[in-house]
Design an enzyme around this catalytic site. Sequence first.
Site, PDB file in Angstrom:
ATOM      1  N   ARG A 137     -21.428 -11.514   6.389  1.00  0.00           N
ATOM      2  CA  ARG A 137     -22.771 -11.742   5.858  1.00  0.00           C
ATOM      3  C   ARG A 137     -22.593 -12.355   4.472  1.00  0.00           C
ATOM      4  O   ARG A 137     -21.582 -12.104   3.798  1.00  0.00           O
ATOM      5  CB  ARG A 137     -23.546 -10.430   5.759  1.00  0.00           C
ATOM      6  N   LYS A 162     -23.170  -3.179   5.685  1.00  0.00           N
ATOM      7  CA  LYS A 162     -24.421  -2.670   6.251  1.00  0.00           C
ATOM      8  C   LYS A 162     -24.174  -1.306   6.869  1.00  0.00           C
ATOM      9  O   LYS A 162     -23.194  -1.099   7.594  1.00  0.00           O
ATOM     10  CB  LYS A 162     -24.932  -3.649   7.319  1.00  0.00           C
ATOM     11  N   HIS A 267     -26.561 -16.869   7.804  1.00  0.00           N
ATOM     12  CA  HIS A 267     -26.215 -15.948   8.887  1.00  0.00           C
ATOM     13  C   HIS A 267     -25.804 -16.699  10.158  1.00  0.00           C
ATOM     14  O   HIS A 267     -25.131 -16.131  11.029  1.00  0.00           O
ATOM     15  CB  HIS A 267     -27.392 -15.018   9.173  1.00  0.00           C
ATOM     16  N   ARG A 270     -22.118 -16.574  10.798  1.00  0.00           N
ATOM     17  CA  ARG A 270     -21.642 -15.293  11.365  1.00  0.00           C
ATOM     18  C   ARG A 270     -21.882 -15.284  12.876  1.00  0.00           C
ATOM     19  O   ARG A 270     -21.016 -14.860  13.643  1.00  0.00           O
ATOM     20  CB  ARG A 270     -22.366 -14.143  10.670  1.00  0.00           C
ATOM     21  N   HIS A 293     -20.342  -3.897  14.037  1.00  0.00           N
ATOM     22  CA  HIS A 293     -21.479  -3.371  14.796  1.00  0.00           C
ATOM     23  C   HIS A 293     -21.198  -1.939  15.248  1.00  0.00           C
ATOM     24  O   HIS A 293     -20.103  -1.638  15.723  1.00  0.00           O
ATOM     25  CB  HIS A 293     -21.746  -4.234  16.032  1.00  0.00           C
ATOM     26  N   TYR A 302     -24.252 -12.127  22.046  1.00  0.00           N
ATOM     27  CA  TYR A 302     -23.509 -13.390  21.999  1.00  0.00           C
ATOM     28  C   TYR A 302     -23.018 -13.812  23.386  1.00  0.00           C
ATOM     29  O   TYR A 302     -22.762 -14.989  23.619  1.00  0.00           O
ATOM     30  CB  TYR A 302     -22.349 -13.290  21.010  1.00  0.00           C
TER      31      TYR A 302
END
Length: 324
Positions: A137, A162, A267, A270, A293, A302
């Site tokens: 990010r 995050k 973003h 990424r 994640h 994805y």
Amino acid sequence: MLMMASPFIEKLRADMRLRGYSLKTEKSYLGWIRQFIYFHKKRHPIDMGAEEVKAFLSWLANERHVAVNTQKVALNALVYLYHKALNQELGDLNFSLATKQRQLPVVLTPEEVQRILNQLSGRNKLIIELLYGSGLRVSEALRLRVQDINFSHSALTIRDGKGKKDRQTLLSQRLIEPLQQAIETALTVQIEDNKNGLGPSMPNALDRKYPNAYKQPGWMFVFPATSLCKHPYSGVLCRHHLHDSVVRKALQPAVKAAKIFKKVNCHTFRHSFATHLLQAGCDIRTVQELLGHNDVSTTQIYTHVIGQHYAGTASPLDRLISNQ
């Protein structure tokens, strides 16, 4: 003339800092709480409850037509206000957030990535290359400190990402030399700051525990800001990392010059990192770990971008043509 925040808002700010909320969350929540108070004609939240919260959220949805994620942030801010700060149960709000339709992320092809990079140079190019080469990010790239880069193992450590998680990710071999040059430049800035008793902003009041930590090269930001500022917590004059708006302002002209007609932001690189790894045969669990994640279902978006969820399925038109 600057307006002073109300004692109530300042009390909430102190409470959030005590609970370890990020500055970004603090700013967002206080903004929504202010809007909630003004919507109800400056009534004190303690004199309101579930009905007023529901009315405010309904207004956001029906009159302001805000996005689903915006509704969720507003709701989270008010849940914090009542459940944690005021210790007051809201009960069942009987309010349903708008359903968010699945949106596939915008992904660039490798050739499009290269065209954009060709329009950039220096520091801005290096930052965008980190976003694409390591799946970062933009905030993670800008928060990198010298000690977070392991050149011998070609790895980056992302701290306090995050969800307040640390993780490690890849470092492209192509970026080793430009990163070493960026570090040299940053350390020169640190040396000059140190002469004036200043240094990089430190996390979690570390400057009180280790008063001389600001002199250590490891704590210097790889991409320092061009000017000094006051630390938001301590008020001490220091040098923070580069603001993300600098990168965004450099990116848009590059996208335009590269004649890319997709909706590209920081973003996007990424998203492209994850998609291109999967296309190259990388295991989805590895991609999940590199991206940080919590749930593999987040990473699975994805596979939809590249059509892997239809693995082995050919279009009936292709079969029709092949039989001719």
